[in-house]
Motif scaffolding. Structure first.
Motif, PDB file in Angstrom:
ATOM      1  N   ILE A  56       0.863  -1.190   0.000  1.00 20.96           N
ATOM      2  CA  ILE A  56       0.000   0.000   0.000  1.00 20.96           C
ATOM      3  C   ILE A  56       0.893   1.232   0.000  1.00 20.96           C
ATOM      4  O   ILE A  56       1.784   1.374   0.849  1.00 20.96           O
ATOM      5  N   SER A  57       0.646   2.118  -0.950  1.00 23.29           N
ATOM      6  CA  SER A  57       1.430   3.344  -1.008  1.00 23.29           C
ATOM      7  C   SER A  57       0.956   4.286   0.109  1.00 23.29           C
ATOM      8  O   SER A  57      -0.245   4.373   0.384  1.00 23.29           O
ATOM      9  N   TYR A  58       1.897   4.972   0.752  1.00 21.25           N
ATOM     10  CA  TYR A  58       1.520   5.871   1.854  1.00 21.25           C
ATOM     11  C   TYR A  58       0.463   6.880   1.414  1.00 21.25           C
ATOM     12  O   TYR A  58      -0.372   7.298   2.201  1.00 21.25           O
ATOM     13  N   LYS A  59       0.537   7.269   0.141  1.00 22.97           N
ATOM     14  CA  LYS A  59      -0.392   8.319  -0.288  1.00 22.97           C
ATOM     15  C   LYS A  59      -1.850   7.833  -0.307  1.00 22.97           C
ATOM     16  O   LYS A  59      -2.773   8.642  -0.362  1.00 22.97           O
ATOM     17  N   ASP A  60      -2.042   6.516  -0.264  1.00 20.59           N
ATOM     18  CA  ASP A  60      -3.396   5.980  -0.257  1.00 20.59           C
ATOM     19  C   ASP A  60      -3.923   5.707   1.158  1.00 20.59           C
ATOM     20  O   ASP A  60      -4.990   5.126   1.334  1.00 20.59           O
ATOM     21  N   ILE A  61      -3.152   6.097   2.173  1.00 19.10           N
ATOM     22  CA  ILE A  61      -3.570   5.863   3.555  1.00 19.10           C
ATOM     23  C   ILE A  61      -4.034   7.188   4.168  1.00 19.10           C
ATOM     24  O   ILE A  61      -3.298   8.175   4.112  1.00 19.10           O
ATOM     25  N   PRO A  62      -5.241   7.214   4.738  1.00 14.61           N
ATOM     26  CA  PRO A  62      -5.727   8.479   5.306  1.00 14.61           C
ATOM     27  C   PRO A  62      -4.819   8.973   6.435  1.00 14.61           C
ATOM     28  O   PRO A  62      -4.363   8.172   7.249  1.00 14.61           O
ATOM     29  N   ASN A  63      -4.548  10.260   6.444  1.00 21.84           N
ATOM     30  CA  ASN A  63      -3.709  10.923   7.472  1.00 21.84           C
ATOM     31  C   ASN A  63      -2.223  10.603   7.367  1.00 21.84           C
ATOM     32  O   ASN A  63      -1.440  11.103   8.166  1.00 21.84           O
ATOM     33  N   PHE A  64      -1.820   9.743   6.438  1.00 20.94           N
ATOM     34  CA  PHE A  64      -0.401   9.389   6.363  1.00 20.94           C
ATOM     35  C   PHE A  64       0.368  10.425   5.564  1.00 20.94           C
ATOM     36  O   PHE A  64      -0.008  10.750   4.443  1.00 20.94           O
ATOM     37  N   PRO A  65       1.477  10.925   6.121  1.00 22.97           N
ATOM     38  CA  PRO A  65       2.315  11.822   5.320  1.00 22.97           C
ATOM     39  C   PRO A  65       3.110  11.001   4.295  1.00 22.97           C
ATOM     40  O   PRO A  65       3.111   9.776   4.357  1.00 22.97           O
TER      41      PRO A  65
END
Ligand code: HPA
Length: 263
Positions: A40-49
């Motif tokens: 999972i790419s960080y950009k697809d995780i809510p609140n993740f920088p």
């Protein structure tokens, strides 16, 4: 934070990871040995920088390695990037939401102890927190925030790593890691002070994550790649540091793969 917890909770049932591994750069070779379930790419995780540092990946990987299901956080967040303590330690909150009980952290650091050389591998036996301005537990309600930080880098886990390194003839040293806020490097006077304090290596990460992990009761194992001599910092090119971190990362990958087969 609720969004984050809601996002990660289902992975507890799906993969039930018992180890989280947080790396800056260079543990790609570890993934080659793993059976990968999901990325999972960080950009697809809510609140993740998303990490802004060159050489740092930005993805989370669920995998099976050795006897364990693990979650890799491939890329971390540094305080010097401008993130809050809450953002810097978001990986630990995510790991906790998935029920993770053990944390492995790796980083790159500069040698303060003159016996350490670029390319050396250092098992972190303790740390000194020089990120004075902030702490991830500041403002947390209740007495649990007064976390015990003795035996922070678990002695049993360190013993296992040392035995593995010895068995495979991989030189490993053990030392004290000091975290500074950065992004400026240390002055010579600061480095001399650190040397007098018994600090072996200095870097700009890891300690915030480790503090929060201990708050959640996780066992912690820390490994540091010595990428340069801190007294010569500024002379060494960032690309060179990344290259050494990559080579050192291969040694760490090997040791950790063996470790996860053993524990
Ligand atoms: N100082 C701080 N952080 C570092 C260094 C250093 O010399 N080398 C790699 N990370």
């Amino acid at each position: 934070m609720e969004k984050l917890t809601n996002f990660f909770n289902p992975f507890k049932n799906k993969y039930n990871p018992d180890f989280a591994i947080i790396t800056g750069s260079g543990l790609g070779s570890m993934l080659e040995k793993a059976k990968i379930f999901e990325r999972i790419s960080y950009k697809d995780i809510p609140n993740f920088p998303v990490s802004t540092v060159v050489g740092h990946a930005s993805e989370l990987v669920f995998a099976e390695l050795g006897k364990h299901n693990v979650v890799f956080f491939n890329g971390r967040f540094h305080y010097y990037e401008g993130y809050s303590m809450e953002e810097v330690t978001i990986t630990i909150k995510a790991a906790h939401a998935m029920g993770v009980k053990n944390l492995i952290v790796s980083n790159a650091s500069g040698a303060v102890n003159p016996t350490l050389k670029a390319g050396d591998l250092m098992l972190i036996k303790d740390h000194v927190n020089f990120i004075f301005a902030d702490n991830p537990l500041r403002g947390v309600k209740g007495n649990e925030k007064f976390v015990n930080m003795t035996n922070v880098y678990d002695e049993e886990l360190r013993k296992i790593v040392k035995t593995i390194a010895f068995k495979h003839n991989i030189p490993i040293k053990e030392g004290v890691y000091c975290a500074v806020m950065g992004p400026s490097f240390e002055t010579i006077s600061e480095l001399l002070l650190m040397e007098r304090l018994g600090i072996d290596a200095v870097g700009m990460s890891t300690v915030p994550e480790v503090i929060l992990a201990r708050f959640y009761g996780m066992k912690v194992l820390g490994l540091s790649c010595i990428t340069d001599n801190a007294f010569e910092e500024g002379v060494v090119q960032h690309e060179k540091v990344i290259q050494i971190a990559k080579e050192c990362g291969e040694k760490i990958s090997f040791i950790l793969s063996e470790f996860l087969m053993e524990v």
